[in-house]
Scaffold this active site. Sequence first.
Site, short mmCIF file in Angstrom:
data_model
loop_
_atom_site.label_atom_id
_atom_site.label_comp_id
_atom_site.label_asym_id
_atom_site.label_seq_id
_atom_site.Cartn_x
_atom_site.Cartn_y
_atom_site.Cartn_z
N GLU A 1 27.46 -5.57 38.03
CA GLU A 1 26.33 -5.64 37.11
C GLU A 1 25.49 -4.37 37.16
OE1 GLU A 1 25.51 -10.45 37.69
OE2 GLU A 1 23.96 -8.99 38.22
N CYS B 1 28.70 -9.11 48.11
CA CYS B 1 27.81 -8.78 49.23
C CYS B 1 28.07 -9.74 50.37
CB CYS B 1 26.35 -8.88 48.77
SG CYS B 1 25.14 -8.41 50.02
N SER C 1 13.44 -5.16 51.65
CA SER C 1 13.31 -6.57 51.29
C SER C 1 12.85 -7.33 52.53
CB SER C 1 14.67 -7.12 50.81
OG SER C 1 15.04 -6.52 49.60
N CYS D 1 19.79 -11.13 40.34
CA CYS D 1 20.85 -10.26 40.82
C CYS D 1 22.12 -11.06 41.12
CB CYS D 1 20.38 -9.53 42.07
SG CYS D 1 21.54 -8.28 42.63
#
Length: 364
Positions: free
Chosen positions: A107, A127, A232, A351
Amino acid sequence: MITAEKKKKNKFLPNFDKQSIYSLRFDEMQNWLVEQGQQKFRAKQIFEWLYQKRVDSIDEMTNLSKDLRQLLKDNFTVTTLTTVVKQESKDGTIKFLYELQDGYTIETVLMRHDYGNSVCVTTQVGCRIGCTFCASTLGGLKRNLEAGEIVSQVLTVQKALDATEERVSQIVIMGIGEPFENYDEMMDFLRIVNDDNSLNIGARHITVSTSGIIPRIYDFADEDIQINFAVSLHAAKDEVRSRLMPINRAYNVEKLIEAIQYYQEKTNRRVTFEYGLFGGVNDQLEHARELAHLIKGLNCHVNLIPVNHVPERNYVKTAKNDIFKFEKELKRLGINATIRREQGSDIDAACGQLRAKERQVETR
């Protein structure tokens, strides 16, 4: 440029017969040309064709000799991404699902702001960090992207913008994957797009975000590059952060803050903490106070993120009133904080969500 040493070090890199020509930094292209008995200045011509004229094939590089063009074709490919899905939000955000040459999908998101056009790029196919609120981890990690495949995301969006004479002015590395788990390719990407022979996007217009891979934070601090840095965080206490981000069990909050302190000592640069707000999990005033206590004294900014709902995950959005209260409490305690403007809320903006939806369709 992907060398044998790089492949040995990075087992998740693809094993293509030819690597992407976009994976070469300008200095690497110069060195490669000299090794092939070619003139060094040809690198500038090649980069002009790739990044200013934005051609789709080596054959279009008409001021190069046929022999040099053939030499390039024998060794490199001009990476092209196939658009599988394109979703456009009413706010102008566009989300692309691209297919790579081996069939995997990634993406890329174009976000429009008053100050310019920002592209959010992906660094991995899938991931393995395992954040429990994120659709990117669904299906696990398949492989890392070459630097050229990351560059191609920006170029493909730029080509789409060429029709309206717009340009990509900012890049955020916050798409699918953990950039610091593909560190060398990420660094090559940064140096390529920042180079004035390439896309010439200023370092301070590029932001890298990590979930907190501590050894790479130390490495990044030692790099001679002025890229913006974001972490994050999502929680100030280990118990809550480990629930949201299992990576915290390996790299806990205390060690993470130590690494960030080292980064600031080396670079004297501000850090952005990304803090996603999840209803009933980390969004109460007590959590704001814990966060303020943790980061007090750091040169930092807190980016409060009203999370997009992911159907495969059980988390819910924080009420708008609670978001404002959280921000107000941080500011009262002396912390610089803003609420991120929601974009793409009417499309698969979370995401990894578009890729996950496409994978479900493929497996039915």
